[in-house]
Motif scaffolding. Structure first.
Motif, PDB file in Angstrom:
ATOM      1  N   ILE A 376      -4.369  29.271  19.062  1.00 32.31           N
ATOM      2  CA  ILE A 376      -3.013  29.334  19.609  1.00 32.31           C
ATOM      3  C   ILE A 376      -2.835  30.611  20.418  1.00 32.31           C
ATOM      4  N   GLU A 377      -3.371  31.695  19.916  1.00 32.74           N
ATOM      5  CA  GLU A 377      -3.246  32.976  20.618  1.00 32.74           C
ATOM      6  C   GLU A 377      -3.889  32.919  21.998  1.00 32.74           C
ATOM      7  N   ARG A 378      -5.092  32.340  22.098  1.00 39.12           N
ATOM      8  CA  ARG A 378      -5.791  32.251  23.388  1.00 39.12           C
ATOM      9  C   ARG A 378      -5.037  31.393  24.388  1.00 39.12           C
ATOM     10  N   ALA A 379      -4.290  30.434  23.884  1.00 47.09           N
ATOM     11  CA  ALA A 379      -3.611  29.474  24.763  1.00 47.09           C
ATOM     12  C   ALA A 379      -2.213  29.917  25.157  1.00 47.09           C
ATOM     13  N   THR A 380      -1.738  31.022  24.597  1.00 41.77           N
ATOM     14  CA  THR A 380      -0.380  31.485  24.867  1.00 41.77           C
ATOM     15  C   THR A 380      -0.325  32.215  26.206  1.00 41.77           C
ATOM     16  N   ILE A 381       0.429  31.674  27.131  1.00 43.18           N
ATOM     17  CA  ILE A 381       0.526  32.230  28.484  1.00 43.18           C
ATOM     18  C   ILE A 381       1.620  33.293  28.571  1.00 43.18           C
ATOM     19  N   THR A 382       2.760  33.013  27.961  1.00 48.55           N
ATOM     20  CA  THR A 382       3.870  33.977  27.988  1.00 48.55           C
ATOM     21  C   THR A 382       4.386  34.203  26.574  1.00 48.55           C
ATOM     22  N   LYS A 383       4.897  35.399  26.352  1.00 47.52           N
ATOM     23  CA  LYS A 383       5.473  35.744  25.048  1.00 47.52           C
ATOM     24  C   LYS A 383       6.415  36.926  25.230  1.00 47.52           C
ATOM     25  N   ASP A 384       7.611  36.833  24.665  1.00 50.34           N
ATOM     26  CA  ASP A 384       8.589  37.927  24.711  1.00 50.34           C
ATOM     27  C   ASP A 384       8.895  38.370  26.145  1.00 50.34           C
ATOM     28  N   GLY A 385       8.953  37.408  27.048  1.00 52.74           N
ATOM     29  CA  GLY A 385       9.332  37.720  28.424  1.00 52.74           C
ATOM     30  C   GLY A 385       8.232  38.306  29.277  1.00 52.74           C
ATOM     31  N   LYS A 386       6.993  38.294  28.775  1.00 46.75           N
ATOM     32  CA  LYS A 386       5.877  38.867  29.522  1.00 46.75           C
ATOM     33  C   LYS A 386       4.688  37.913  29.506  1.00 46.75           C
ATOM     34  N   LEU A 387       3.825  38.057  30.513  1.00 49.08           N
ATOM     35  CA  LEU A 387       2.544  37.364  30.500  1.00 49.08           C
ATOM     36  C   LEU A 387       1.650  38.022  29.461  1.00 49.08           C
ATOM     37  N   THR A 388       0.890  37.232  28.724  1.00 52.87           N
ATOM     38  CA  THR A 388      -0.072  37.805  27.790  1.00 52.87           C
ATOM     39  C   THR A 388      -1.235  38.402  28.578  1.00 52.87           C
ATOM     40  N   ASP A 389      -2.030  39.233  27.928  1.00 51.81           N
ATOM     41  CA  ASP A 389      -3.118  39.932  28.626  1.00 51.81           C
ATOM     42  C   ASP A 389      -4.050  38.964  29.335  1.00 51.81           C
ATOM     43  N   LYS A 390      -4.380  37.870  28.680  1.00 52.86           N
ATOM     44  CA  LYS A 390      -5.337  36.920  29.259  1.00 52.86           C
ATOM     45  C   LYS A 390      -4.821  36.325  30.559  1.00 52.86           C
ATOM     46  N   TYR A 391      -3.503  36.202  30.675  1.00 51.04           N
ATOM     47  CA  TYR A 391      -2.914  35.549  31.844  1.00 51.04           C
ATOM     48  C   TYR A 391      -2.165  36.542  32.736  1.00 51.04           C
ATOM     49  N   SER A 392      -2.484  37.817  32.583  1.00 48.89           N
ATOM     50  CA  SER A 392      -1.847  38.847  33.410  1.00 48.89           C
ATOM     51  C   SER A 392      -2.208  38.690  34.882  1.00 48.89           C
ATOM     52  N   TYR A 393      -3.296  37.943  35.164  1.00 50.40           N
ATOM     53  CA  TYR A 393      -3.687  37.711  36.562  1.00 50.40           C
ATOM     54  C   TYR A 393      -2.621  36.905  37.310  1.00 50.40           C
ATOM     55  N   LEU A 394      -1.693  36.296  36.577  1.00 48.92           N
ATOM     56  CA  LEU A 394      -0.630  35.503  37.203  1.00 48.92           C
ATOM     57  C   LEU A 394       0.550  36.360  37.672  1.00 48.92           C
ATOM     58  N   GLN A 395       0.508  37.678  37.428  1.00 49.31           N
ATOM     59  CA  GLN A 395       1.651  38.514  37.747  1.00 49.31           C
ATOM     60  C   GLN A 395       1.972  38.511  39.242  1.00 49.31           C
ATOM     61  N   ASP A 396       0.954  38.593  40.087  1.00 52.90           N
ATOM     62  CA  ASP A 396       1.229  38.582  41.534  1.00 52.90           C
ATOM     63  C   ASP A 396       1.777  37.234  41.975  1.00 52.90           C
ATOM     64  N   TYR A 397       1.357  36.173  41.320  1.00 54.05           N
ATOM     65  CA  TYR A 397       1.889  34.817  41.569  1.00 54.05           C
ATOM     66  C   TYR A 397       3.369  34.770  41.191  1.00 54.05           C
ATOM     67  N   VAL A 398       3.712  35.323  40.039  1.00 49.46           N
ATOM     68  CA  VAL A 398       5.106  35.368  39.596  1.00 49.46           C
ATOM     69  C   VAL A 398       5.932  36.208  40.585  1.00 49.46           C
ATOM     70  N   ASP A 399       5.335  37.297  41.065  1.00 50.23           N
ATOM     71  CA  ASP A 399       6.048  38.200  41.967  1.00 50.23           C
ATOM     72  C   ASP A 399       6.117  37.660  43.401  1.00 50.23           C
ATOM     73  N   GLY A 400       5.466  36.518  43.650  1.00 50.58           N
ATOM     74  CA  GLY A 400       5.527  35.931  44.997  1.00 50.58           C
ATOM     75  C   GLY A 400       4.587  36.548  45.975  1.00 50.58           C
TER      76      GLY A 400
END
Length: 401
Positions: A376-400
């Motif tokens: 479950i931990e590996r599959a968690t993309i977001t938590k507490d309003g933030k991207l998890t470390d594994k999916y932090s590469y999506l931050q620029d996508y979120v930021d447009g």
């Protein structure tokens, strides 16, 4: 006590699948200390009464649930803040059309777990609809060939009650001695092979497919090594190909010279070689006339897949000379493309039951247990309003960006 809710699917076009059948949902309540409710829906392949008859409560709102299970993307207004949502989010490849969805998930402090990201310790997916995409996709490919050449008429898959009913159509399939190439080796490809073999089409080796003539329709299954080669002429190494696909070039054209139907089931990495290009299609020795693109990567490895098709309108023609989509079955020089992007929806009862079994066996024990293996931990993309470390590469996508 944890409260789980099955959400009413809200995406358009509608999806009749469910993450859990009534029997499976009841099974979870019997084996775990949970309450499970079902949001009322008039579109599911299992009715509200089916769930009630299994002893489950049907409700109008699932806003008070801790965990919310769905299949397709939840429309932004239907997202429940501060809860755990499970669904196919189609965000991990930075899909433009779902950027706002991921932003809203973060804004609403939702814990998002994507079915696609649930894997075992070896990185293999533990829950998927892939087999059913392969089954329906291959069937649709044969249906398309029958339509194109006026050979036979099959019921559409979604017109069949279930898979057993669909199998009764196989006896109507009467093909000439054509050759069918199928790419891939995973769940999708295996599902497609079920249909081809069930329809009485013989499997041959890639070598015989290229070199022999047959008095019956045949198919071959092609893995990455069969249609990719090292640029420097060295030996093919599968692990290297997946890690460094830029070291390889496509070698599919030798098959396109003898193939009548292409059924594309292989996952494609944008860094990997394409199967072929538009200029290849207009060559005199390119024989493929029907493509069932189950992968449905738009303008990806197959240039004729210019857009997804729909269950209601499943095929279109591709005019390679003008690089344009045209009405289906209008010109013999065109390629007829089947690129339905939600194929398992055509057999929703079977697809749901299969998916639910994997959910019950492979996911629920970890979700409601201590998650020792980190599934479950590996599959968690977001938590507490933030991207998890594994999916932090999506931050620029979120930021447009």
């Amino acid at each position: 006590m944890t409260k789980i809710g099955i959400i009413k699917e809200g995406k358009i076009p509608i999806d009749r699948r469910v993450p859990l059948t009534p029997i499976q949902a009841k099974q979870i309540t019997e084996n775990f200390d949970v309450e499970l409710v079902v949001q009322s829906s008039d579109i599911r392949c299992f009715s509200d009464d089916d769930y009630r008859n299994a002893g489950l409560r049907v409700v109008d709102s699932i806003d008070d649930c801790d965990i919310i299970l769905g299949v397709k993307e939840v429309p932004i207004p239907k997202l429940v803040p501060n809860k755990t949502h499970f669904f196919f989010s189609h965000t991990i490849k930075k899909q433009d059309y779902n950027r706002d969805l991921l932003r809203s998930i973060l804004d609403k402090q939702i814990r998002l777990i994507d079915w696609e990201t649930l894997t075992n310790e070896s990185g293999n997916r533990i829950i998927a609809f892939g087999r059913w995409a392969g089954i329906v996709g291959a069937y649709n490919g044969l249906w398309t060939y029958g339509k194109r050449y006026n050979l036979f008429n099959l019921r559409r898959a979604h017109e069949c009650f279930d898979y057993d009913d669909l199998k009764t159509e196989f006896s109507k399939i009467k093909l000439p001695n054509i050759k069918i190439a199928l790419t891939g080796g995973g769940r999708v490809a295996k599902g497609a092979m079920e249909v081809l073999l069930g329809a009485g089409i013989s499997q041959v080796t890639p070598y015989d497919f290229l070199t022999q003539r047959f008095n019956e329709p045949v198919f071959t299954q092609l893995n990455s090594r069969d249609y990719n080669k090292r640029i420097d002429g060295g030996a093919f190494h599968r692990n290297e190909f997946y890690k460094n696909p830029e070291l390889y070039e496509g070698d599919f054209l030798k098959y396109s010279k003898v193939t009548d139907i292409l059924i594309a089931c292989a996952f494609w990495d944008p860094a990997a070689p394409v199967l072929f290009q538009r200029q290849d299609i207009i060559r005199d020795d390119f024989d493929i006339r029907v493509i069932a693109d189950i992968t449905c990567d738009i303008e990806g490895s197959i240039p004729s897949t210019k857009k997804p098709s729909t269950i209601d309108d499943p095929i279109y023609d591709y005019n390679p000379t003008d690089d344009e989509v045209e009405q289906a079955l209008t010109d013999e020089g065109n390629i007829t493309v089947m690129a339905v992007d939600n194929l398992p929806c055509e057999l929703p009862r079977d697809a749901s039951e299969s998916f639910g079994n994997e959910l019950v066996n492979n996911v629920i024990p970890h979700l409601l247990g201590n998650d020792e293996k980190g599934i479950i931990e590996r599959a968690t993309i977001t938590k507490d309003g933030k991207l998890t470390d594994k999916y932090s590469y999506l931050q620029d996508y979120v930021d447009g960006k």
